[in-house]
Motif scaffolding. Structure first.
Motif, PDB file in Angstrom:
ATOM      1  N   MET A  40       0.845  -1.196   0.000  1.00  0.00           N
ATOM      2  CA  MET A  40       0.000   0.000   0.000  1.00  0.00           C
ATOM      3  C   MET A  40       0.879   1.245   0.000  1.00  0.00           C
ATOM      4  SD  MET A  40      -2.858   1.261   2.810  1.00  0.00           S
ATOM      5  CE  MET A  40      -4.008  -0.052   2.467  1.00  0.00           C
ATOM      6  N   GLN A  41       0.528   2.246  -0.826  1.00  0.00           N
ATOM      7  CA  GLN A  41       1.272   3.490  -0.854  1.00  0.00           C
ATOM      8  C   GLN A  41       1.049   4.269   0.429  1.00  0.00           C
ATOM      9  OE1 GLN A  41       0.142   5.622  -4.364  1.00  0.00           O
ATOM     10  NE2 GLN A  41       1.428   4.376  -5.709  1.00  0.00           N
ATOM     11  N   MET A  42       2.059   5.079   0.784  1.00  0.00           N
ATOM     12  CA  MET A  42       1.977   5.852   2.018  1.00  0.00           C
ATOM     13  C   MET A  42       0.779   6.795   2.009  1.00  0.00           C
ATOM     14  SD  MET A  42       3.233   6.601   5.005  1.00  0.00           S
ATOM     15  CE  MET A  42       4.982   6.412   5.311  1.00  0.00           C
ATOM     16  N   THR A  43       0.524   7.461   0.865  1.00  0.00           N
ATOM     17  CA  THR A  43      -0.590   8.407   0.811  1.00  0.00           C
ATOM     18  C   THR A  43      -1.936   7.704   1.043  1.00  0.00           C
ATOM     19  OG1 THR A  43      -0.585   8.170  -1.600  1.00  0.00           O
ATOM     20  CG2 THR A  43       0.581  10.057  -0.683  1.00  0.00           C
ATOM     21  N   SER A  44      -2.111   6.531   0.443  1.00  0.00           N
ATOM     22  CA  SER A  44      -3.360   5.781   0.632  1.00  0.00           C
ATOM     23  C   SER A  44      -3.504   5.319   2.074  1.00  0.00           C
ATOM     24  CB  SER A  44      -3.397   4.572  -0.303  1.00  0.00           C
ATOM     25  OG  SER A  44      -3.339   4.971  -1.646  1.00  0.00           O
ATOM     26  N   LEU A  45      -2.404   4.885   2.670  1.00  0.00           N
ATOM     27  CA  LEU A  45      -2.425   4.445   4.062  1.00  0.00           C
ATOM     28  C   LEU A  45      -2.765   5.608   4.988  1.00  0.00           C
ATOM     29  CD1 LEU A  45      -1.933   2.302   6.241  1.00  0.00           C
ATOM     30  CD2 LEU A  45       0.503   2.833   6.109  1.00  0.00           C
ATOM     31  N   LEU A  46      -2.209   6.770   4.697  1.00  0.00           N
ATOM     32  CA  LEU A  46      -2.487   7.940   5.527  1.00  0.00           C
ATOM     33  C   LEU A  46      -3.949   8.373   5.399  1.00  0.00           C
ATOM     34  CD1 LEU A  46       0.803   9.968   5.016  1.00  0.00           C
ATOM     35  CD2 LEU A  46      -0.101   9.152   7.197  1.00  0.00           C
ATOM     36  N   LYS A  47      -4.500   8.301   4.194  1.00  0.00           N
ATOM     37  CA  LYS A  47      -5.920   8.623   4.019  1.00  0.00           C
ATOM     38  C   LYS A  47      -6.784   7.696   4.867  1.00  0.00           C
ATOM     39  CE  LYS A  47      -5.679  10.384  -0.744  1.00  0.00           C
ATOM     40  NZ  LYS A  47      -6.075  10.103  -2.154  1.00  0.00           N
ATOM     41  N   LEU A  48      -6.497   6.406   4.811  1.00  0.00           N
ATOM     42  CA  LEU A  48      -7.253   5.437   5.605  1.00  0.00           C
ATOM     43  C   LEU A  48      -7.107   5.722   7.097  1.00  0.00           C
ATOM     44  CD1 LEU A  48      -8.926   2.816   5.741  1.00  0.00           C
ATOM     45  CD2 LEU A  48      -6.753   1.540   5.700  1.00  0.00           C
ATOM     46  N   THR A  49      -5.896   6.038   7.519  1.00  0.00           N
ATOM     47  CA  THR A  49      -5.646   6.316   8.936  1.00  0.00           C
ATOM     48  C   THR A  49      -6.360   7.577   9.391  1.00  0.00           C
ATOM     49  OG1 THR A  49      -3.466   5.295   8.652  1.00  0.00           O
ATOM     50  CG2 THR A  49      -3.824   6.531  10.675  1.00  0.00           C
ATOM     51  N   LEU A  50      -6.409   8.590   8.530  1.00  0.00           N
ATOM     52  CA  LEU A  50      -7.142   9.817   8.853  1.00  0.00           C
ATOM     53  C   LEU A  50      -8.632   9.522   9.048  1.00  0.00           C
ATOM     54  CD1 LEU A  50      -5.383  12.325   6.439  1.00  0.00           C
ATOM     55  CD2 LEU A  50      -5.581  12.609   8.921  1.00  0.00           C
ATOM     56  N   VAL A  51      -9.190   8.675   8.194  1.00  0.00           N
ATOM     57  CA  VAL A  51     -10.602   8.309   8.322  1.00  0.00           C
ATOM     58  C   VAL A  51     -10.835   7.581   9.644  1.00  0.00           C
ATOM     59  CG1 VAL A  51     -12.441   6.859   7.389  1.00  0.00           C
ATOM     60  CG2 VAL A  51     -11.043   8.240   5.843  1.00  0.00           C
ATOM     61  N   PHE A  52      -9.947   6.645   9.990  1.00  0.00           N
ATOM     62  CA  PHE A  52     -10.082   5.913  11.249  1.00  0.00           C
ATOM     63  C   PHE A  52      -9.943   6.848  12.450  1.00  0.00           C
ATOM     64  CE2 PHE A  52     -10.104   1.818   9.238  1.00  0.00           C
ATOM     65  CZ  PHE A  52     -10.608   0.961  10.202  1.00  0.00           C
ATOM     66  N   THR A  53      -9.030   7.815  12.353  1.00  0.00           N
ATOM     67  CA  THR A  53      -8.853   8.764  13.460  1.00  0.00           C
ATOM     68  C   THR A  53     -10.101   9.597  13.667  1.00  0.00           C
ATOM     69  OG1 THR A  53      -6.504   8.896  12.858  1.00  0.00           O
ATOM     70  CG2 THR A  53      -7.327  10.517  14.413  1.00  0.00           C
ATOM     71  N   LEU A  54     -10.695  10.059  12.567  1.00  0.00           N
ATOM     72  CA  LEU A  54     -11.936  10.817  12.694  1.00  0.00           C
ATOM     73  C   LEU A  54     -13.044   9.946  13.287  1.00  0.00           C
ATOM     74  CD1 LEU A  54     -13.392  13.491  12.189  1.00  0.00           C
ATOM     75  CD2 LEU A  54     -13.942  12.675   9.891  1.00  0.00           C
ATOM     76  N   CYS A  55     -13.090   8.686  12.898  1.00  0.00           N
ATOM     77  CA  CYS A  55     -14.087   7.757  13.461  1.00  0.00           C
ATOM     78  C   CYS A  55     -13.878   7.575  14.962  1.00  0.00           C
ATOM     79  CB  CYS A  55     -14.011   6.410  12.761  1.00  0.00           C
ATOM     80  SG  CYS A  55     -14.620   6.400  11.064  1.00  0.00           S
ATOM     81  N   VAL A  56     -12.613   7.481  15.382  1.00  0.00           N
ATOM     82  CA  VAL A  56     -12.321   7.340  16.816  1.00  0.00           C
ATOM     83  C   VAL A  56     -12.779   8.577  17.576  1.00  0.00           C
ATOM     84  CG1 VAL A  56     -10.458   7.210  18.522  1.00  0.00           C
ATOM     85  CG2 VAL A  56     -10.420   5.716  16.524  1.00  0.00           C
ATOM     86  N   ILE A  57     -12.517   9.768  17.020  1.00  0.00           N
ATOM     87  CA  ILE A  57     -12.929  11.018  17.668  1.00  0.00           C
ATOM     88  C   ILE A  57     -14.446  11.076  17.796  1.00  0.00           C
ATOM     89  CG2 ILE A  57     -13.045  13.523  17.367  1.00  0.00           C
ATOM     90  CD1 ILE A  57     -10.236  13.392  16.138  1.00  0.00           C
ATOM     91  N   LEU A  58     -15.144  10.748  16.699  1.00  0.00           N
ATOM     92  CA  LEU A  58     -16.600  10.825  16.719  1.00  0.00           C
ATOM     93  C   LEU A  58     -17.210   9.748  17.605  1.00  0.00           C
ATOM     94  CD1 LEU A  58     -17.429  11.673  13.000  1.00  0.00           C
ATOM     95  CD2 LEU A  58     -17.073  13.197  14.938  1.00  0.00           C
ATOM     96  N   MET A  59     -16.627   8.534  17.580  1.00  0.00           N
ATOM     97  CA  MET A  59     -17.142   7.469  18.436  1.00  0.00           C
ATOM     98  C   MET A  59     -16.887   7.791  19.900  1.00  0.00           C
ATOM     99  SD  MET A  59     -18.859   4.744  18.136  1.00  0.00           S
ATOM    100  CE  MET A  59     -19.558   3.780  19.474  1.00  0.00           C
TER     101      MET A  59
END
Length: 327
Positions: free
Chosen positions: A1-20
């Motif tokens: 997986m490319q770093m940019t794609s991995l970072l996008k996924l991680t950003l989405v998960f981080t936002l999910c953690v904040i909202l949850m």
């Protein structure tokens, strides 16, 4: 997986953690599981009759509420996945000679500290300073991941805009104001002060004579039991709420001036679009804040208010990154 794609996924998960995390806190499920990292000594929420009986025997002082426990455990599962993603980012960073090393390392340390804060949130029974620190840690994490993502992508801005170089320090000042406002919001939420004032624009009655800042912002209040539902008196909670409202007015005014300056003085379409995005998010955040007061903190709007703060923060981080790179 490319770093940019991995970072996008991680950003989405981080936002999910904040909202949850916000959803769990606002649902009064922060102590849905009285232990950590499991739930009533199990790796999943007890739902079967024999599991419920065992949980009640092990924690007789708690009433087992599976619905609240599931909220807490889902938050932990998402946070655990986020930790694995951050570890993968760190691994890739050290495998690639051209990748940054310091920022991924700091992010990895931060995620470990966040895990500790998550544990202390439970073991210290929702102590406000711990809950607020956990919230701020989440916002810091998503900001640093966003900054790391920006560093992996080229940013091209037209030259010859000396006024924008002068605007960079002001943009940093606006970012600092927003961070302080988010901290105030975290302190308001962790002390259950969101409904201390139910009228606009400031508060009902003779609120000035009831201000008690020394007690309201003292971080180490002690209690024999849990901090759930708050331990401060009305005057202290009202003071916290009023401070958050004044902070919102000051922050909004500063951000509006930043938007005006960026639209008026910048020749970069990227910065102009960023200014319009900032304006839209700011208007939405103000509307959500007012709705929280008028509608008495409905769960969906309250969680959306947290999301709005995160998106405002990311937008200001991008604007600062762009302006300081240009300066």
């Amino acid at each position: 997986m490319q770093m940019t794609s991995l970072l996008k996924l991680t950003l989405v998960f981080t936002l999910c953690v904040i909202l949850m995390g916000a959803y769990t806190r606002l649902s009064d499920a922060g102590l849905g599981c009285p232990d950590w990292p499991g739930c009533y000594g199990m790796i999943k929420v007890p739902t079967q009759s024999h599991e419920l009986a065992k949980a009640q025997d092990s924690f007789p002082e708690h009433t087992v509420e599976p619905e609240k426990a599931w909220l807490e455990m889902i938050h932990r599962y998402i946070a655990g996945t986020l930790g694995l993603l951050v570890a993968f980012i760190l691994f890739i960073s050290f495998r690639r000679p051209d990748a940054p090393k310091k920022l991924p390392s700091f992010i990895a340390l931060l995620i470990l500290f966040q895990a500790a804060l998550g544990m202390w949130t439970v073991t210290m029974k929702l102590m406000p300073v711990v809950v607020m620190s956990h919230l701020i840690g989440g916002f810091t994490l998503i900001s640093l991941l966003w900054l790391l993502y920006l560093r992996t992508k080229p940013l091209r801005l037209p030259g010859g805009e000396p006024r924008l170089r002068k605007l960079a320090p002001y943009a940093l000042f606006c970012l600092s104001l927003l961070v302080l406002q988010i901290i105030l919001g975290g302190w308001t939420s962790s002390n259950y002060a969101a409904l201390a004032c139910t009228t606009l624009p400031i508060c009902e009655g003779d609120w000035v004579s009831n201000l008690d800042p020394l007690h309201a912002f003292y971080p180490l209040h002690k209690t024999e039991g849990s901090y759930e539902f708050g331990i401060l008196d009305y005057s202290s909670r009202m003071t916290i709420h009023v401070a958050h409202r004044f902070g919102a007015i000051i922050t909004a005014t500063a951000l509006l001036w930043l938007v005006y300056c960026m639209i008026k003085f910048s020749h970069s379409q990227l910065l102009k679009r960023s200014a319009w995005v900032l304006l839209g998010l700011l208007c939405l955040q103000i509307a959500l804040g007012i709705s929280n007061v008028v509608l008495h903190l409905p769960l969906g709007i309250a969680v959306s208010h947290n999301a709005g703060a995160a998106l405002l923060l990311l937008t200001l981080v991008f604007i600062n990154y762009a302006l300081w790179r240009k300066a």
